[in-house]
Write a protein that holds these residues in place. Structure first.
Motif, PDB file in Angstrom:
ATOM      1  N   UNK A  52      28.380  75.648  85.008  1.00 18.78           N
ATOM      2  CA  UNK A  52      27.365  75.726  83.422  1.00 18.78           C
ATOM      3  C   UNK A  52      26.662  74.928  83.630  1.00 18.78           C
ATOM      4  N   UNK A  53      25.713  75.441  82.790  1.00 17.37           N
ATOM      5  CA  UNK A  53      24.831  73.945  82.217  1.00 17.37           C
ATOM      6  C   UNK A  53      25.115  72.707  81.527  1.00 17.37           C
ATOM      7  N   UNK A  54      24.472  71.942  81.802  1.00 17.71           N
ATOM      8  CA  UNK A  54      25.629  70.697  80.723  1.00 17.71           C
ATOM      9  C   UNK A  54      25.254  70.885  79.144  1.00 17.71           C
ATOM     10  N   UNK A  55      23.519  71.203  79.091  1.00 22.26           N
ATOM     11  CA  UNK A  55      23.990  71.700  77.617  1.00 22.26           C
ATOM     12  C   UNK A  55      25.317  72.397  77.074  1.00 22.26           C
ATOM     13  N   UNK A  56      25.766  73.423  77.673  1.00 23.32           N
ATOM     14  CA  UNK A  56      26.428  74.197  77.052  1.00 23.32           C
ATOM     15  C   UNK A  56      27.264  73.313  77.410  1.00 23.32           C
ATOM     16  N   UNK A  57      28.425  72.440  78.255  1.00 22.48           N
ATOM     17  CA  UNK A  57      28.933  72.096  78.647  1.00 22.48           C
ATOM     18  C   UNK A  57      29.124  70.477  77.816  1.00 22.48           C
ATOM     19  N   UNK A  58      28.402  69.860  76.735  1.00 27.10           N
ATOM     20  CA  UNK A  58      28.016  69.146  75.343  1.00 27.10           C
ATOM     21  C   UNK A  58      27.935  70.005  74.292  1.00 27.10           C
ATOM     22  N   UNK A  59      27.621  71.252  74.093  1.00 30.31           N
ATOM     23  CA  UNK A  59      27.651  72.228  73.335  1.00 30.31           C
ATOM     24  C   UNK A  59      29.019  72.645  72.625  1.00 30.31           C
ATOM     25  N   UNK A  60      29.342  72.527  73.735  1.00 37.23           N
ATOM     26  CA  UNK A  60      30.912  73.734  73.699  1.00 37.23           C
ATOM     27  C   UNK A  60      32.032  71.929  73.373  1.00 37.23           C
ATOM     28  N   UNK A  61      31.919  71.055  74.315  1.00 39.38           N
ATOM     29  CA  UNK A  61      32.599  69.596  74.048  1.00 39.38           C
ATOM     30  C   UNK A  61      32.298  69.308  72.308  1.00 39.38           C
ATOM     31  N   UNK A  62      30.665  69.117  71.774  1.00 43.13           N
ATOM     32  CA  UNK A  62      31.102  69.032  70.087  1.00 43.13           C
ATOM     33  C   UNK A  62      31.259  70.051  69.721  1.00 43.13           C
ATOM     34  N   UNK A  63      31.878  71.484  69.198  1.00 44.60           N
ATOM     35  CA  UNK A  63      32.701  72.586  69.022  1.00 44.60           C
ATOM     36  C   UNK A  63      34.239  72.297  69.002  1.00 44.60           C
ATOM     37  N   UNK A  64      34.250  71.937  70.146  1.00 45.81           N
ATOM     38  CA  UNK A  64      36.079  71.378  70.280  1.00 45.81           C
ATOM     39  C   UNK A  64      36.005  70.036  69.477  1.00 45.81           C
ATOM     40  N   UNK A  65      35.450  68.800  69.539  1.00 43.28           N
ATOM     41  CA  UNK A  65      35.894  67.712  68.838  1.00 43.28           C
ATOM     42  C   UNK A  65      35.406  67.750  67.576  1.00 43.28           C
ATOM     43  N   UNK A  66      34.456  68.529  67.112  1.00 44.02           N
ATOM     44  CA  UNK A  66      34.819  69.000  65.637  1.00 44.02           C
ATOM     45  C   UNK A  66      35.892  69.111  64.667  1.00 44.02           C
ATOM     46  N   UNK A  67      36.623  70.379  65.374  1.00 44.93           N
ATOM     47  CA  UNK A  67      37.486  71.008  65.181  1.00 44.93           C
ATOM     48  C   UNK A  67      38.803  70.390  65.426  1.00 44.93           C
ATOM     49  N   UNK A  68      39.427  69.465  66.025  1.00 40.26           N
ATOM     50  CA  UNK A  68      39.838  69.015  66.772  1.00 40.26           C
ATOM     51  C   UNK A  68      40.383  67.415  65.878  1.00 40.26           C
ATOM     52  N   UNK A  69      38.687  66.447  65.476  1.00 41.65           N
ATOM     53  CA  UNK A  69      39.133  66.063  64.634  1.00 41.65           C
ATOM     54  C   UNK A  69      39.247  66.116  63.306  1.00 41.65           C
ATOM     55  N   UNK A  70      38.982  67.446  62.567  1.00 42.58           N
ATOM     56  CA  UNK A  70      38.849  67.523  61.434  1.00 42.58           C
ATOM     57  C   UNK A  70      40.732  68.240  60.865  1.00 42.58           C
ATOM     58  N   UNK A  71      41.305  68.498  62.507  1.00 42.11           N
ATOM     59  CA  UNK A  71      43.031  68.993  62.349  1.00 42.11           C
ATOM     60  C   UNK A  71      43.573  67.747  62.138  1.00 42.11           C
ATOM     61  N   UNK A  72      43.046  66.319  62.714  1.00 39.54           N
ATOM     62  CA  UNK A  72      43.755  65.097  63.028  1.00 39.54           C
ATOM     63  C   UNK A  72      44.542  65.502  64.810  1.00 39.54           C
ATOM     64  N   UNK A  73      43.980  66.392  65.600  1.00 38.08           N
ATOM     65  CA  UNK A  73      44.566  66.543  67.038  1.00 38.08           C
ATOM     66  C   UNK A  73      44.311  64.868  67.607  1.00 38.08           C
TER      67      UNK A  73
END
Length: 434
Positions: A252-273
């Motif tokens: 996977x390109x690093x740009x895709x991994x970075x964008x996917x990580x940002x999405x996951x982090x945003x969701x997990x931070x919202x729910x207090x995980x």
């Protein structure tokens, strides 16, 4: 002092992976509940009974353990969160785990945090078919239970006839996972009630599939999200919806991994995980660069554990053990004997059939001698009717898993071809019911 590690619902294969981890030779690895308890062949689960038995098993093992871990989807992922709460062990709160596990709540939280990245989705009650037909989105879409398992009762819906058949199938079996999931939800904090959509609902979701599917394995520690590996999920079958292999590391390109990580982090931070592992699945279109989050699972993936061991030197069971002990995990990278590894899945695409032959012990032993990096797991036996298997997707049946490692993708693909040619299954098709 000897550390006590409680492992919920595991099998001997994965317990052996845990025992190989650094520092585990002197630890007390205590299995609580067997794999067949948490994933019974008949699919019937009493969550409350499992919870009581697991809690009693931990108490019998000597009181507060150092870690409570699991590597399976519901009910194990939910049991671990409750048990860690009971024994005051660092882990994600059960309410945060529920927001991951509950497919409708997960999309609601995603829409609140990332509206532009959230597909259209509706919650439907299969026991109110007329209202479900009225509220369903435009065709085509995917229909799946609010709490699914191994793609059980997941259907591609292309027209009204597909919808009626899928709703009927859900009415027959959705309670097998829906009712125990409701038992879990009943144990959440009393003021936690996003809405009345329970485990016997389904979600109808806009199709977001793309040419590439991948999973990121990670964890949250002190509020910070870390990704330690990516796995390619290769699909096949008539609808291109059946997994054929999970390959690590993903290309996977690093740009895709970075964008996917940002999405996951945003969701997990919202729910207090926090203080727990996760894996998150995405679809990615290399041409348009569109990236869509499919689901997020509050656990490590058992399917990926052997690949991490082959490529990095240790199974990622290390991650939840470290987190439960209040430590940030330190997964090795590239310390294993293989450059690449994959779990290949041997499937039957018959509508139904009787297993008349499975690979013999001699056939498996012959492959072990030729391919020392192979692990073979046969899931069926002679005389079994495929439709009696519960933990199966809607369009195929899983016959065997082959874990293979090697120096290149071509090498493991060639090895898999040799395995398929050497391991003989015979399925007698059954006529379709009229």
């Amino acid at each position: 002092m000897t550390a006590t590690i409680i492992v919920i619902g595991s099998d001997e294969y994965n317990l052996a992976l845990i025992r190989e981890l650094p520092g585990m030779k002197s630890a007390k690895i205590q299995p609580v509940l067997h794999h067949d308890d948490v994933q019974p062949a008949h699919g019937r689960i009493d969550f409350d009974d499992l919870y009581k038995r697991a809690k009693a098993g931990i108490e019998d093992a000597g009181g507060k353990p150092d870690a409570i871990i699991g590597d399976l989807d519901f009910p194990v992922s939910s049991l671990v969160s409750l048990l860690c709460r009971d024994f005051d062990i660092p882990y994600a709160k059960p309410e945060a785990v529920a927001l991951c596990e509950h497919k409708w709540w997960m999309r609601r939280e995603q829409r609140a945090a990332m509206p532009a990245q959230t597909p259209e989705v509706r919650a439907l009650n299969p026991f109110e078919p007329e209202l479900a037909r009225k509220d369903a989105p435009d065709f085509p879409f995917w229909l799946k239970p609010v709490k699914g398992h191994s793609s059980v009762l997941g259907f591609m819906i292309r027209d009204a006839s597909d919808l009626d058949k899928a709703l009927h199938a859900c009415r027959q079996k959705i309670h097998l996972m829906g009712e125990p999931f409701n038992q879990f939800l009943a144990r959440l904090e009393s003021d936690f009630a996003p809405d009345s959509v329970d485990g016997n609902y389904v979600v109808a979701e806009e199709i977001i599939s793309a040419p590439r599917q991948f999973t990121l394995e990670g964890y949250v520690f002190n509020g910070e999200t870390t990704i330690y590996g990516g796995v390619d999920s290769v699909r096949g079958g008539a609808l291109n919806s059946s997994f054929s292999r999970f390959q690590y590391p993903a290309e996977l390109p690093e740009t895709v991994v970075k964008k996917a990580t940002e999405q996951a982090s945003t969701f997990l931070r919202r729910i207090g995980f926090d203080s727990a592992p996760f894996n998150v699945e995405f679809f990615w279109d290399p041409e348009s660069d569109a990236l869509n989050l499919l689901e997020i699972n509050p656990r490590i993936s058992k399917s990926h554990a052997p690949q991490f061991r082959m490529v990095d030197g240790h199974s990622h069971h290390k991650v939840p053990i470290d987190l439960c002990r209040g430590r940030e995990p330190d997964m090795p990278q590239g310390k294993g004997k293989d450059a690449i590894a994959a779990k290949f899945i041997v499937r039957s695409f018959e509508a139904d059939g009787i297993v008349e032959r499975v690979p013999s012990k001699d056939e498996i032993a012959a492959l072990d001698r030729i391919l020392p990096d192979i692990d073979t797991k046969i899931h069926v036996e002679k005389g079994l009717q495929l439709s009696s298997l519960f933990y199966q997707e809607s369009y195929s049946y899983e016959l065997a898993d082959l874990f293979l490692g090697g120096e290149s993708e071509q090498m493991i693909e060639d090895a898999f071809t040799r395995c398929v040619d050497s391991l003989h299954f015979h399925i007698k098709p059954l006529p379709l019911a009229s």
